[in-house]
Design a protein around this motif. Structure first.
Motif, PDB file in Angstrom:
ATOM      1  N   ILE A 131      -3.960  -5.266 -10.177  1.00  0.00           N
ATOM      2  CA  ILE A 131      -2.812  -5.910 -10.815  1.00  0.00           C
ATOM      3  C   ILE A 131      -1.590  -5.863  -9.903  1.00  0.00           C
ATOM      4  O   ILE A 131      -0.894  -6.865  -9.703  1.00  0.00           O
ATOM      5  CB  ILE A 131      -2.493  -5.220 -12.160  1.00  0.00           C
ATOM      6  N   SER A 132      -1.310  -4.692  -9.340  1.00  0.00           N
ATOM      7  CA  SER A 132      -0.110  -4.534  -8.515  1.00  0.00           C
ATOM      8  C   SER A 132      -0.174  -5.407  -7.266  1.00  0.00           C
ATOM      9  O   SER A 132       0.826  -6.021  -6.870  1.00  0.00           O
ATOM     10  CB  SER A 132       0.086  -3.066  -8.131  1.00  0.00           C
ATOM     11  N   TYR A 133      -1.343  -5.475  -6.639  1.00  0.00           N
ATOM     12  CA  TYR A 133      -1.478  -6.281  -5.414  1.00  0.00           C
ATOM     13  C   TYR A 133      -1.285  -7.764  -5.713  1.00  0.00           C
ATOM     14  O   TYR A 133      -0.552  -8.464  -5.000  1.00  0.00           O
ATOM     15  CB  TYR A 133      -2.852  -6.054  -4.787  1.00  0.00           C
ATOM     16  N   GLN A 134      -1.947  -8.243  -6.771  1.00  0.00           N
ATOM     17  CA  GLN A 134      -1.856  -9.659  -7.109  1.00  0.00           C
ATOM     18  C   GLN A 134      -0.429 -10.047  -7.482  1.00  0.00           C
ATOM     19  O   GLN A 134       0.066 -11.111  -7.082  1.00  0.00           O
ATOM     20  CB  GLN A 134      -2.815  -9.979  -8.266  1.00  0.00           C
TER      21      GLN A 134
ATOM     22  N   TRP B 108       9.276   2.149   0.979  1.00  0.00           N
ATOM     23  CA  TRP B 108       8.248   1.125   1.228  1.00  0.00           C
ATOM     24  C   TRP B 108       8.813  -0.137   1.857  1.00  0.00           C
ATOM     25  O   TRP B 108       8.135  -0.829   2.616  1.00  0.00           O
ATOM     26  CB  TRP B 108       7.491   0.779  -0.052  1.00  0.00           C
ATOM     27  N   ILE B 109      10.096  -0.453   1.544  1.00  0.00           N
ATOM     28  CA  ILE B 109      10.657  -1.702   2.053  1.00  0.00           C
ATOM     29  C   ILE B 109      11.320  -1.530   3.432  1.00  0.00           C
ATOM     30  O   ILE B 109      11.648  -2.512   4.086  1.00  0.00           O
ATOM     31  CB  ILE B 109      11.673  -2.291   1.053  1.00  0.00           C
ATOM     32  N   SER B 110      11.482  -0.285   3.882  1.00  0.00           N
ATOM     33  CA  SER B 110      12.149  -0.035   5.167  1.00  0.00           C
ATOM     34  C   SER B 110      11.487  -0.753   6.340  1.00  0.00           C
ATOM     35  O   SER B 110      12.190  -1.383   7.161  1.00  0.00           O
ATOM     36  CB  SER B 110      12.210   1.469   5.444  1.00  0.00           C
ATOM     37  N   PRO B 111      10.149  -0.698   6.499  1.00  0.00           N
ATOM     38  CA  PRO B 111       9.541  -1.429   7.623  1.00  0.00           C
ATOM     39  C   PRO B 111       9.805  -2.936   7.547  1.00  0.00           C
ATOM     40  O   PRO B 111       9.976  -3.582   8.587  1.00  0.00           O
ATOM     41  CB  PRO B 111       8.043  -1.123   7.474  1.00  0.00           C
TER      42      PRO B 111
ATOM     43  N   PHE C  85       0.832  -1.205   0.000  1.00  0.00           N
ATOM     44  CA  PHE C  85       0.000   0.000   0.000  1.00  0.00           C
ATOM     45  C   PHE C  85       0.868   1.258   0.000  1.00  0.00           C
ATOM     46  O   PHE C  85       0.560   2.247  -0.667  1.00  0.00           O
ATOM     47  CB  PHE C  85      -0.926  -0.001   1.212  1.00  0.00           C
ATOM     48  N   ARG C  86       1.970   1.219   0.734  1.00  0.00           N
ATOM     49  CA  ARG C  86       2.872   2.366   0.770  1.00  0.00           C
ATOM     50  C   ARG C  86       3.505   2.593  -0.607  1.00  0.00           C
ATOM     51  O   ARG C  86       3.615   3.719  -1.066  1.00  0.00           O
ATOM     52  CB  ARG C  86       3.959   2.141   1.824  1.00  0.00           C
ATOM     53  N   TRP C  87       3.915   1.505  -1.278  1.00  0.00           N
ATOM     54  CA  TRP C  87       4.523   1.633  -2.600  1.00  0.00           C
ATOM     55  C   TRP C  87       3.541   2.212  -3.619  1.00  0.00           C
ATOM     56  O   TRP C  87       3.863   3.155  -4.329  1.00  0.00           O
ATOM     57  CB  TRP C  87       5.042   0.272  -3.092  1.00  0.00           C
TER      58      TRP C  87
END
Length: 287
Positions: free
Chosen positions: A171-174, A56-59, A33-35
């Motif tokens: 699309i992005s989520y899947q 987005w990947i920091s957490p 969701f952040r990305w």
């Protein structure tokens, strides 16, 4: 070992690995969701989407790497140049998360494997995303709602603003979740088969291939200088092409690569240098 016994061992290893999972579905959804909401926030000439990628990947990395040095190392390897289509490219993100999680658990994933995979697949996925989403779906959706908008219907105005994000988010989520699931399983198979070196080489070659294609397409250096030979006008460009077609753009790419790799010159300085060179050579009529 017979086939059934081998499959049983593999299943036991997969179950053991699943029990070691650090990340939850909530972690993955929050990161995705952040990305998707910040993908274009940090675009720059030097690194394009890399800052957003780190954001987005920091957490995820903070949860995976409790040691500060390991965390800093992980953050730095994701600050390299990155650019892909925001929706379709999330397949890379899911695989990257799976690789980072496996690396945090086993320590068997080389840094260059993660970086080369991102570099190697960002171009192809960007091409797919730009073609399908921006070149096909969005024009079709816009054309569908245009007649309604022309007739003064409010649906024609807000329709594309609702349908297009719904499509791209789905699309992005899947693809994000698919990348994580498939990537994790693939990594276990890779670790067992000892094919890490082959994958690193493949991803590196693919990345270089895509950089070569982009360089040939976008780097242009064509001198407009001409002179007379035996009463016939000949251009410098034609003479250079007779030696090696595109030798000037190729030389420029190699020079920039040398400055970045060997001399550690910052990309921003190179960009300014190229701009100044372009202005001067254009002013004196060389290019």
């Amino acid at each position: 070992m017979d086939k059934d016994k081998k499959n049983e061992v593999i299943n036991e290893e997969n179950e053991a690995t699943e029990q070691k999972k650090v990340l939850t579905k909530k972690d993955l959804v929050k990161s995705w969701f952040r990305w998707i909401n910040t993908v274009e926030f940090s675009s720059s000439f030097e690194r394009l989407q890399s800052l957003t990628f780190v954001a987005w990947i920091s957490p995820i990395l903070e949860k995976l790497y409790k040691d500060k040095d390991d965390l800093v190392k992980a953050l730095k390897r994701h600050l390299v140049f990155f650019n892909t289509e925001g929706s379709w490219g999330t397949l890379i993100h899911g695989i990257t998360v799976a690789m980072e999680e496996e690396n945090a658990i086993s320590g068997k994933i080389p840094d260059e494997m993660i970086v080369n995979l991102k570099t190697g697949f960002m171009g192809p996925l960007a091409g797919i995303g730009d073609t399908v989403s921006w070149g096909t779906i969005i024009p079709i959706v816009t054309a569908f709602f245009l007649p309604m908008a022309a007739e003064g219907s409010i649906i024609g105005a807000i329709g594309p603003l609702l349908v297009v994000p719904l499509f791209t988010w789905t699309i992005s989520y899947q693809l994000f979740m698919l990348g994580y699931k498939v990537g994790r399983n693939s990594i276990m198979e890779i670790l067992r088969s000892g094919k890490i070196k082959q994958i690193i080489n493949f991803a590196g070659v693919l990345g270089l291939f895509m950089m070569g294609v982009l360089s040939a397409q976008f780097v242009k250096m064509e001198p407009i200088v001409s002179y007379m030979i035996s009463g016939e006008e000949v251009t410098l460009q034609s003479q250079l092409d007779s030696i090696i077609p595109g030798i000037l753009p190729l030389s420029l790419v190699f020079l920039i690569s040398y400055l970045i790799t060997n001399k550690k010159v910052k990309q921003s300085k190179i960009l300014i240098g190229v701009l100044i060179f372009s202005l001067i050579t254009s002013y004196i009529g060389l290019f």
